[in-house]
Design an enzyme around this catalytic site. Structure first.
Site, PDB file in Angstrom:
ATOM      1  N   ILE A  76       0.825  -1.217   0.000  1.00 38.67           N
ATOM      2  CA  ILE A  76       0.000   0.000   0.000  1.00 38.67           C
ATOM      3  C   ILE A  76       0.858   1.265   0.000  1.00 38.67           C
ATOM      4  O   ILE A  76       0.392   2.339  -0.392  1.00 38.67           O
ATOM      5  CB  ILE A  76      -0.939  -0.020   1.232  1.00 38.67           C
ATOM      6  CG1 ILE A  76      -2.033   1.036   1.084  1.00 38.67           C
ATOM      7  CG2 ILE A  76      -0.170   0.166   2.547  1.00 38.67           C
ATOM      8  CD1 ILE A  76      -3.231   0.834   1.972  1.00 38.67           C
ATOM      9  N   LYS A  77       2.140   1.140   0.411  1.00 37.65           N
ATOM     10  CA  LYS A  77       2.971   2.334   0.533  1.00 37.65           C
ATOM     11  C   LYS A  77       3.339   2.938  -0.816  1.00 37.65           C
ATOM     12  O   LYS A  77       3.779   4.084  -0.868  1.00 37.65           O
ATOM     13  CB  LYS A  77       4.230   2.032   1.342  1.00 37.65           C
ATOM     14  CG  LYS A  77       3.987   1.507   2.732  1.00 37.65           C
ATOM     15  CD  LYS A  77       3.100   2.368   3.591  1.00 37.65           C
ATOM     16  CE  LYS A  77       3.825   3.462   4.284  1.00 37.65           C
ATOM     17  NZ  LYS A  77       3.037   4.001   5.440  1.00 37.65           N
ATOM     18  N   ASP A  78       3.164   2.192  -1.908  1.00 38.82           N
ATOM     19  CA  ASP A  78       3.398   2.789  -3.229  1.00 38.82           C
ATOM     20  C   ASP A  78       2.545   4.037  -3.407  1.00 38.82           C
ATOM     21  O   ASP A  78       2.968   5.028  -4.004  1.00 38.82           O
ATOM     22  CB  ASP A  78       2.988   1.805  -4.343  1.00 38.82           C
ATOM     23  CG  ASP A  78       4.007   0.703  -4.564  1.00 38.82           C
ATOM     24  OD1 ASP A  78       4.920   0.553  -3.738  1.00 38.82           O
ATOM     25  OD2 ASP A  78       3.871  -0.028  -5.576  1.00 38.82           O
ATOM     26  N   ALA A 135       3.782   6.938  -1.100  1.00 39.76           N
ATOM     27  CA  ALA A 135       5.105   7.383  -1.556  1.00 39.76           C
ATOM     28  C   ALA A 135       4.963   8.253  -2.801  1.00 39.76           C
ATOM     29  O   ALA A 135       5.538   9.348  -2.884  1.00 39.76           O
ATOM     30  CB  ALA A 135       5.988   6.173  -1.852  1.00 39.76           C
TER      31      ALA A 135
END
Ligand SMILES: Cc1ncc(COP(=O)(O)O)c(C=O)c1O
Length: 356
Positions: free
Chosen positions: A42-44, A47
């Site tokens: 999910i951090k894509d 970011a």
């Protein structure tokens, strides 16, 4: 379909219904699989949102350097963006970060900067942040996204992830999401509650984390929890808080892969464990769980029998109740720690009672 670069593959992740790990009361557990992002988590999304805002503001110039403290997934996402857009990426990491995560980021060209001395409670998050601050003081041109405080982190989910969910689902009764920076639970709840005012948000944390004000002690699950209260967590959007023990989260991720073919990490296991509990007490409800990352991150850790025994988690392997779907559902109905209900007034939050 032709994409201009891999960053345009971020998002539009699938939602899958659990078929065997479920409660027989007409409730339904749906899982949004964030491992289908190119950086496998999910951090894509956060970011990319934070980087693109910094590019617009001029805080990140062409050829510049991004620096961040990370337990893994944000680092993978930043390394991916750096490779595609030509930024140097420095990741401040610690010995708890899984080997495969470090290899993934290094393969994309990121520089790994190790913090090896924990704080007095055995945690590395505080020392990592101190290291980032020291490096930024030495070189003010570095761009530090600062995921714990940057409002673009929850904004990514409020504007993009939540819109996807609303396009896929006409209703949801409960959202179950894990918390570290608070970015995705806050962003998703903010938008989803505007469209679905009855939505109940269940925030899932690790037992040992201080996010909800408890004293910090070390725990084994990764990606979840924090040694302090993150500014990006908006408590007024949280209805329940469910602390999960290491063995509960890890056992759930192992049963999920064996019986549903879904390879997700231990934080996703924790969220699904909490969702089973919620679903048991709410017949007929539709529960949406956000599964934050890919189990492949942890093949050398929580999916490895030797690692589990060496880290005192042999119970996950030996306790038959934690090894099959029906035993796990029973364990989720009577968990180690009961979830807590939050009652929110204009500016205060009080813990009221234990929630069924
Ligand atoms: C595996 C995993 N689960 C859950 C989370 C929590 O996400 P957030 O930072 O949006 O609270 C993270 C964040 O890094 C993560 O990597």
């Amino acid at each position: 379909m032709i994409h201009d670069d891999v960053l345009s593959l971020i998002g539009e992740t699938p939602i899958v219904r659990l078929r065997r790990l479920k409660v027989e009361n007409r409730s339904e557990i749906l899982v949004k699989l964030e491992a289908y992002n190119p950086g496998r988590s999910i951090k894509d999304r956060s970011a990319l949102f934070m980087v693109e805002q910094a590019e617009r503001d001029g805080r990140l110039l062409p050829g510049g350097t991004i620096i961040e403290s990370t337990s893994g997934n944000l680092g993978k996402a930043l390394a991916l963006i750096g490779a595609v857009r030509g930024y140097r990426v420095v990741l401040v990491v610690d010995p708890k970060v899984p080997r495969s995560v470090l290899q993934f980021a290094a393969g994309l060209g990121a520089t790994l900067d190790f913090v090896t001395i924990p704080d007095q409670h055995g945690g590395y998050q505080g020392p990592r942040i101190e290291r980032v601050k020291a490096l930024c003081a030495e070189d003010p041109s570095l761009f530090w996204p600062d995921q714990y405080n940057n409002p673009d982190n929850p904004r990514a989910h409020a504007s993009v992830t939540a819109t996807e969910i609303l396009a896929d689902l006409d209703f949801v009764d409960a959202l179950v999401a894990t918390v570290s920076t608070g970015g995705h639970v806050t962003g998703l709840s903010r938008t989803l509650k505007q469209h679905l005012p009855q939505l109940v948000t269940v925030a899932v944390d690790a037992i040992g984390s201080s996010t909800f004000g408890h004293p910090f002690s070390t725990y084994k699950m990764r990606g979840i929890g924090l040694a302090w209260k993150p500014n990006n967590l908006d408590h007024s959007l949280i209805d329940r808080f469910h602390p999960i023990a290491d063995h509960e989260g890890i056992a759930t991720s192992r049963v999920l892969v064996r019986h549903e073919g879904i390879y997700v990490g231990e934080s996703s296991g924790a969220a699904i464990f909490a969702a089973l509990h919620y679903a048991h007490h709410h017949p007929g409800h539709r529960v949406l769980v956000v599964a934050a990352d890919d189990g492949v991150n942890y093949l050398g850790e929580s999916f490895d029998t030797d690692w589990l025994r060496r880290h005192g988690l042999g119970q996950v392997l030996d306790d038959s109740a934690l090894c099959d779907p029906s035993g796990l559902v029973r364990a989720a109905i009577t968990p180690t720690h009961q979830p807590m209900l939050f009652e929110t007034s204009a500016s205060t939050i009080s813990r009221t009672n234990f929630a069924p």
